[in-house]
Design an enzyme around this catalytic site. Structure first.
Site, PDB file in Angstrom:
ATOM      1  N   TRP A 175      -5.486  -3.929  14.334  1.00  0.00           N
ATOM      2  CA  TRP A 175      -5.343  -2.827  15.289  1.00  0.00           C
ATOM      3  C   TRP A 175      -4.661  -1.608  14.698  1.00  0.00           C
ATOM      4  O   TRP A 175      -4.784  -0.512  15.234  1.00  0.00           O
ATOM      5  CB  TRP A 175      -4.538  -3.281  16.518  1.00  0.00           C
ATOM      6  N   LYS A 199     -15.448  -8.403  13.681  1.00  0.00           N
ATOM      7  CA  LYS A 199     -14.594  -8.731  14.807  1.00  0.00           C
ATOM      8  C   LYS A 199     -13.376  -7.802  14.779  1.00  0.00           C
ATOM      9  O   LYS A 199     -12.428  -8.031  14.029  1.00  0.00           O
ATOM     10  CB  LYS A 199     -14.160 -10.199  14.726  1.00  0.00           C
ATOM     11  N   GLY A 250      -4.587  -8.581   8.148  1.00  0.00           N
ATOM     12  CA  GLY A 250      -3.678  -8.888   9.239  1.00  0.00           C
ATOM     13  C   GLY A 250      -2.382  -9.468   8.718  1.00  0.00           C
ATOM     14  O   GLY A 250      -2.013  -9.292   7.554  1.00  0.00           O
ATOM     15  N   LEU A 273      -2.682  -8.957   3.546  1.00  0.00           N
ATOM     16  CA  LEU A 273      -1.681  -9.425   4.505  1.00  0.00           C
ATOM     17  C   LEU A 273      -0.472  -8.497   4.529  1.00  0.00           C
ATOM     18  O   LEU A 273      -0.595  -7.308   4.278  1.00  0.00           O
ATOM     19  CB  LEU A 273      -1.304 -10.867   4.160  1.00  0.00           C
ATOM     20  N   CYS A 306       0.511  -1.688   6.513  1.00  0.00           N
ATOM     21  CA  CYS A 306       0.802  -2.751   5.548  1.00  0.00           C
ATOM     22  C   CYS A 306       1.434  -2.201   4.274  1.00  0.00           C
ATOM     23  O   CYS A 306       2.235  -2.880   3.631  1.00  0.00           O
ATOM     24  CB  CYS A 306      -0.481  -3.495   5.200  1.00  0.00           C
TER      25      CYS A 306
END
Length: 575
Positions: A175, A199, A250, A273, A306
């Protein structure tokens, strides 16, 4: 130093989130209707905007059956897409890049509605898409071309490597950067000849749907790129069980689960990540530049990045000067929400993220940290706004020192030497991004090599590394595995196949020849081959590379023969 809040900007959060946008509720409803479901009955989930924490629409919530149908459609569409020439596929992606530029305001409005981020930070996302698309569109034919390799016996055997698409690629995007991170993995996967099932995070589905709409408008065939929407805990596992490759961006905890499931299914995956990213400011750094860089590196997208800098290690001799400059630049930031260019820093994504940031700061303060500036939620500006915050004297055992905060919070500490700075920078299980500030480029490069991170930027926070689309980007340790960008970012979506040829029939040890003669002959051939390569290297450097003593090899055009690269001394130019 007394804590002081940055300048703020009032926003009427009671107003409709669509008032100042080109996007209406009907626009989002139309995008939601483009999501294909398996049957007539379909659950939905509500999407809310962080601008005012009100619903802006609802989107189908996929279940296992819906995911299976979507992947099946993609698998049916993939073979025809694979047969198209890579240059033809590239032309579609180039048209897509043009459409992204043409529809920039529409895309930026959707991003701001879904994330609450400042427009300039949304623009960073948009500005990444076109260069990435163009890079891969232009490079794909060469990156996918057959490569000649050495055979076991020169002149008798040869080998070549071909690259084939893996089939159907699943992309799970986050997001925090829903525009660029939903599409910049999709682009190379498509150019490699795969179909893609995307997705997006349930908080930010609309910009992904708009991007796929633009891909279709650019000429991408139906079902070659499909969007599946719904809860990650439902859709994610169903997708991993059915695709041939998984690209995930994510959190680290979720990444471990994703990697475990992909491993059980024996499919490859790439994972970007989390990160506890360090910034080092050396004694000879330009302090004002470093302070401005720290503001960008720590507070872009309210720290929900990130690559964001979460800790700054500053040489003792310039610590006070840097802290003064950094605090001053931070206090000049404006904080607010809304669609438009009004604020420097926008909102956190939701109440959970706000609670995480507050918990980290409160814990640090309880353990003795000082809040130099910021440190407060600002519900008067937006439901999830939090002030850009600088902490000092942070206890190593505090939560923010041990975990990624992922918010507008950064801790600053003095270090006694460059060696101590490197040691502090590497004192983490993460290794995604790092930043080094110095006027001595040689020293900066030396320190960069010592830092355990996938990307290290000199005199920049993160953009120089992220925007270098020809260079791989990824993490060490708990920051993930695999790389996006560069040749590696496309080839990860392919399977390498070796085709070996013999010109004399079966390759085997002749039954009438004693084994000792065969091994002796092979040893002799190996020595001859080594000498020939040495001779070729000398010939290349002496005759083919007459300018081999020049200081730059950027002009080398030796792509016709990979041996020449190793033959060229540093700085060689091949004519």
């Amino acid at each position: 130093m007394e804590s002081q809040s940055p300048h703020s900007q009032s926003v009427d959060t009671s107003a409709s989130p669509f008032v100042s946008a080109t996007i209406t509720a009907d626009t989002l409803e139309s995008l939601a209707e483009s999501v294909r479901v398996a049957g007539p009955q379909q659950d939905t989930f509500v999407v809310r905007t962080p601008i005012s924490d009100v619903p802006i629409g609802q989107v189908p919530a996929y279940d296992d059956t819906d995911v299976e149908a979507a992947v099946s459609r993609a698998r049916d569409a993939q073979p025809a897409w694979e047969t198209r020439d890579p240059a033809d596929r590239g032309a579609i992606i180039e048209r897509f890049a043009d459409l992204v530029t043409e529809h920039d305001d529409r895309l930026l409005d959707i991003v701001q509605l879904e994330t609450g981020k400042a427009r300039r930070h949304a623009a960073e996302e948009l500005l990444d898409v076109a260069p990435t698309s163009t890079y891969y569109a232009q490079r794909a034919p060469d990156l996918l071309a057959d490569e000649r390799r050495d055979g076991v016996v020169p002149l008798v055997t040869d080998a070549r490597v071909t690259r084939e698409p893996v089939g159907v690629v699943g992309v799970i995007s986050p997001w925090n950067y829903p525009l660029t991170l939903s599409i910049t993995d999709v682009i190379p996967a498509l150019l490699a000849g795969n179909a893609v099932v995307l997705k997006p995070d349930e908080k930010t589905p609309y910009v992904a749907l708009e991007l796929v709409r633009l891909l279709t408008e650019a000429g991408l065939p139906e079902d070659v790129c499909t969007v599946v929407t719904g809860e990650g805990a439902v859709v994610g596992p169903a997708l991993i069980d059915r695709v041939d490759y998984l690209a995930f961006t994510g959190g680290t905890d979720t990444g471990r689960v994703v990697a475990e499931q992909a491993g059980r299914n024996l499919i490859d995956s790439s994972l970007e990540l989390g990160g506890d990213n360090p910034m080092i400011v050396l004694e000879d750094a330009d302090i004002d530049q470093a302070a401005r860089g720290a503001v960008t590196a720590a507070f872009t997208n309210a720290g929900q990045l990130c690559l964001s800098i979460e800790r700054i290690h500053v040489a003792e001799a310039v610590y006070d000067a840097f802290l003064d400059a950094f605090v001053g630049a931070t206090r000049r930031l404006t904080l607010g929400v809304g669609v438009g260019d009004d604020a420097d820093v926008g909102s956190l994504i939701d109440a959970n993220q706000l609670e995480r940031v507050e918990t980290h700061v409160d814990d640090a303060v309880e353990r003795g940290a000082s809040v130099v500036t910021g440190g407060r939620a600002r519900p008067d500006l937006g439901p999830f706004c939090y002030e850009p915050t600088i902490l000092t004297d942070v206890d190593p055992g505090s939560v923010t020192a041990c975990e990624e905060t992922f918010g507008p919070v950064v801790r600053v500490e003095p270090v006694s030497s460059p060696a101590a700075a490197v040691e502090a920078a590497n004192d983490t299980t993460y290794g995604l991004n790092a930043s080094v500030w110095t006027d001595d480029r040689a020293t900066g490069l030396e320190i960069a090599r010592e830092i355990e991170a996938g990307t290290v930027c000199l005199n920049d926070g993160y953009i120089a590394g992220w925007a270098a689309v020809d260079a791989p980007m990824g993490g060490f340790g708990d920051s993930g595995m695999g790389r996006r960008h560069g040749p590696e970012g496309l080839r990860r979506f392919t399977e390498a196949k070796t085709i070996a040829t013999s010109r004399v029939g079966p390759v085997a040890i002749p039954g009438i020849v004693p084994t000792r003669y065969v091994t002796a002959t092979m040893g002799g051939l190996r020595r001859v081959r080594r000498r020939l390569r040495g001779l070729f290297s000398w010939w290349s450097a002496t005759l083919v590379c007459p300018e081999s003593r020049r200081s730059s090899w950027r002009g080398c055009q030796a792509s016709w023969d990979r041996h020449c690269w190793s033959a060229c001394s540093p700085g060689a130019t091949v004519q």
